[in-house]
Design an enzyme around this catalytic site. Structure first.
Site, PDB file in Angstrom:
ATOM      1  N   GLN A  11       0.802  -1.218   0.000  1.00 45.48           N
ATOM      2  CA  GLN A  11       0.000   0.000   0.000  1.00 45.48           C
ATOM      3  C   GLN A  11       0.845   1.284   0.000  1.00 45.48           C
ATOM      4  O   GLN A  11       0.341   2.341  -0.339  1.00 45.48           O
ATOM      5  CB  GLN A  11      -0.986  -0.017   1.173  1.00 45.48           C
ATOM      6  CG  GLN A  11      -2.046  -1.105   1.002  1.00 45.48           C
ATOM      7  CD  GLN A  11      -3.028  -1.161   2.158  1.00 45.48           C
ATOM      8  OE1 GLN A  11      -2.777  -1.812   3.166  1.00 45.48           O
ATOM      9  NE2 GLN A  11      -4.148  -0.477   2.044  1.00 45.48           N
ATOM     10  N   HIS A  97       0.492  -9.394   4.237  1.00 41.82           N
ATOM     11  CA  HIS A  97      -0.659  -8.486   4.247  1.00 41.82           C
ATOM     12  C   HIS A  97      -1.303  -8.524   2.845  1.00 41.82           C
ATOM     13  O   HIS A  97      -1.071  -7.643   2.019  1.00 41.82           O
ATOM     14  CB  HIS A  97      -0.195  -7.073   4.612  1.00 41.82           C
ATOM     15  CG  HIS A  97      -1.298  -6.145   4.996  1.00 41.82           C
ATOM     16  ND1 HIS A  97      -1.365  -5.493   6.197  1.00 41.82           N
ATOM     17  CD2 HIS A  97      -2.402  -5.731   4.324  1.00 41.82           C
ATOM     18  CE1 HIS A  97      -2.445  -4.730   6.248  1.00 41.82           C
ATOM     19  NE2 HIS A  97      -3.092  -4.853   5.115  1.00 41.82           N
ATOM     20  N   ASN A 141      -2.111 -10.918   8.186  1.00 41.44           N
ATOM     21  CA  ASN A 141      -3.102  -9.866   8.399  1.00 41.44           C
ATOM     22  C   ASN A 141      -4.423 -10.283   7.753  1.00 41.44           C
ATOM     23  O   ASN A 141      -4.471 -10.560   6.546  1.00 41.44           O
ATOM     24  CB  ASN A 141      -2.637  -8.557   7.753  1.00 41.44           C
ATOM     25  CG  ASN A 141      -3.704  -7.471   7.832  1.00 41.44           C
ATOM     26  OD1 ASN A 141      -3.965  -6.922   8.888  1.00 41.44           O
ATOM     27  ND2 ASN A 141      -4.364  -7.184   6.710  1.00 41.44           N
ATOM     28  N   GLU A 142      -5.462 -10.333   8.539  1.00 40.25           N
ATOM     29  CA  GLU A 142      -6.829 -10.572   8.054  1.00 40.25           C
ATOM     30  C   GLU A 142      -6.985 -11.716   7.053  1.00 40.25           C
ATOM     31  O   GLU A 142      -7.493 -11.510   5.937  1.00 40.25           O
ATOM     32  CB  GLU A 142      -7.389  -9.295   7.424  1.00 40.25           C
ATOM     33  CG  GLU A 142      -7.488  -8.126   8.378  1.00 40.25           C
ATOM     34  CD  GLU A 142      -8.208  -6.919   7.764  1.00 40.25           C
ATOM     35  OE1 GLU A 142      -8.534  -6.950   6.564  1.00 40.25           O
ATOM     36  OE2 GLU A 142      -8.447  -5.950   8.501  1.00 40.25           O
TER      37      GLU A 142
HETATM   38  C1  BGC Z   1      -6.661  -3.751   5.832  1.00 37.77           C
HETATM   39  C2  BGC Z   1      -5.949  -2.552   5.236  1.00 37.77           C
HETATM   40  C3  BGC Z   1      -6.970  -1.612   4.630  1.00 37.77           C
HETATM   41  C4  BGC Z   1      -7.906  -1.144   5.709  1.00 37.77           C
HETATM   42  C5  BGC Z   1      -8.973  -0.163   5.257  1.00 37.77           C
HETATM   43  C6  BGC Z   1      -7.937  -3.430   6.545  1.00 37.77           C
HETATM   44  O1  BGC Z   1      -8.880  -4.371   6.216  1.00 37.77           O
HETATM   45  O2  BGC Z   1      -5.788  -4.499   6.631  1.00 37.77           O
HETATM   46  O3  BGC Z   1      -5.017  -2.995   4.311  1.00 37.77           O
HETATM   47  O4  BGC Z   1      -6.392  -0.555   3.951  1.00 37.77           O
HETATM   48  O5  BGC Z   1      -8.580  -2.247   6.255  1.00 37.77           O
HETATM   49  O6  BGC Z   1      -9.830  -0.764   4.364  1.00 37.77           O
END
Ligand code: BGC
Length: 384
Positions: A11, A97, A141-142
């Site tokens: 990002q 990520h 991450n997520e």
């Molecule tokens: C993610 C980020 C994203 C943010 C806002 C999260 O789900 O980890 O990468 O930019 O939310 O949408």
């Protein structure tokens, strides 16, 4: 208590050419030119007065080709880690990520169990080099959002919408996480995973299956393989009967709220922190002794007219409940405006604004100072 900010490699970094997202969106492959502007960016980081920084390593820069792991790819991250340590900023390093190397996607990615070894080998490689310096690790991450967007909703590459694939990917990610944890857990480090949680409180029962799917990774995560849990929290949402109609029509779910005062620039509802308390209570009830870090919290708000209130209300809630729920850290998403996945550069989450038209010029938003002052007041209270 840790106060910090979070970013992710793709990002903000330039030259992510070998990642699947840059292949899909070559127009964003420069990120915000973070590497080129590193010195300046570090000043923004430092002046905020934070004591921790969470960032991610770009897997495709370490492994641009199948079977290749390049030590050179880690140089930048090591420099960043050293710089953080010199400045008493605890680095929290996230190993994945969302983005994956193109070659990994081309051989089937996390959908194929036999491919997971490539991820664990990459993780071994990073630990070998940085394991002495870094104590706090996030393996993923997520994973819940990744599996959902890429394999169920089909809005992210590889754009498939298949329930069986969704569960397979989740299963493989869970196993992969477990392998990483078991190989690298030690007395001196802390390893965890980050999940995106929404407070779906009071949703109508018809949506329960969706909520189950959303939280599938969480429900199948074993307490024995997490030293802490990271929660990315943005909003609460209660599904109503009307929502069935929107789903039926296949609308972009939150688009209808864009432009409303009570919603963010992405149309996400703005909460006063109540939803965050519900999520924290839920996790704490599930795993009483588990440290919780709010690894992301923020809002898409280009004009910076709603962010200050949003952050303050969530910070207040965190400070109020931190002992009760064992909250050990809070991180704002994000330090900079950045590439917001399928939405590109239009949503602005940064405490620092990026002018993409003007050589990626950086400018503090007011919220930057609001957060800085908040941290300062909290640290004062602690030391008095
Ligand atoms: C993610 C980020 C994203 C943010 C806002 C999260 O789900 O980890 O990468 O930019 O939310 O949408």
């Amino acid at each position: 208590m840790l106060f910090g900010v979070s970013t992710s490699s793709y990002q903000i970094e330039e030259d992510c050419d070998d990642s699947n997202w840059s292949r899909e969106h070559p127009e964003h492959k420069n990120g915000i030119r973070h590497r080129e502007n590193f010195e300046q960016d570090f000043v923004f980081l430092k002046n905020l007065g934070i004591n921790s920084y969470r960032f991610s390593i770009e897997w495709s820069k370490i492994s641009p080709e199948r079977g290749v792991l390049m030590a050179k790819g880690l140089d930048f991250y090591e420099r960043l880690i050293d710089r953080c340590l010199e400045n008493n900023i605890l680095p929290i390093v996230c190993l994945w990520h969302f983005t994956i190397p193109c070659w990994f996607q081309d051989i089937g990615g996390f959908l194929k169990k036999e491919n997971t070894r490539y991820f664990t080998e990459y993780v071994d490689f990073v630990f070998q080099r940085l394991g002495e310096k870094v104590t706090h690790w996030v393996v993923m991450n997520e994973p819940n959002i990744y599996a959902m967007c890429s394999y169920l909703l089909g809005v992210w590459t590889p754009y498939t919408a298949n329930l069986v694939n969704f569960f397979t990917v989740n299963k493989n990610l869970l196993e992969c996480y477990q392998v990483c944890y078991q190989r690298h857990t030690s007395r001196t480090n802390t390893i965890g995973v980050i999940l995106n949680l929404i407070d779906f409180d009071r949703s109508i029962f018809v949506f329960y299956p969706f909520i189950y799917i959303y939280n599938y990774f969480l429900y199948n995560l074993n307490r024995n393989i997490i030293d802490f849990i990271g929660i990315n929290y943005y909003f609460r949402y209660s599904f109503t009967w009307k929502d069935l109609w929107y789903v039926y029509r296949g609308d972009q779910f939150f688009d209808r709220y864009i432009g409303s005062e009570s919603h963010s620039d992405l149309g996400w509802p703005i909460d006063d922190g109540t939803g965050l308390v519900n999520v924290l209570r839920y996790i704490h009830t599930r795993w009483r002794d588990l440290p919780i870090v709010i690894t992301e919290n923020g809002i898409a708000d280009r004009g910076d007219t709603k962010r200050q209130k949003y952050l303050k209300s969530h910070l207040d809630v965190v400070m109020k409940h931190r002992e009760e729920y064992n909250i050990v850290g809070y991180f704002v998403w994000s330090l900079f405006d950045n590439i917001e996945w399928e939405y590109g550069i239009s949503p602005r989450f940064g405490l620092v604004e990026i002018d993409y038209e003007n050589r990626f010029a950086r400018k503090k938003r007011e919220s930057y100072d609001v957060y800085r002052r908040y941290i300062r007041s909290m640290t004062k209270i602690k030391t008095e």
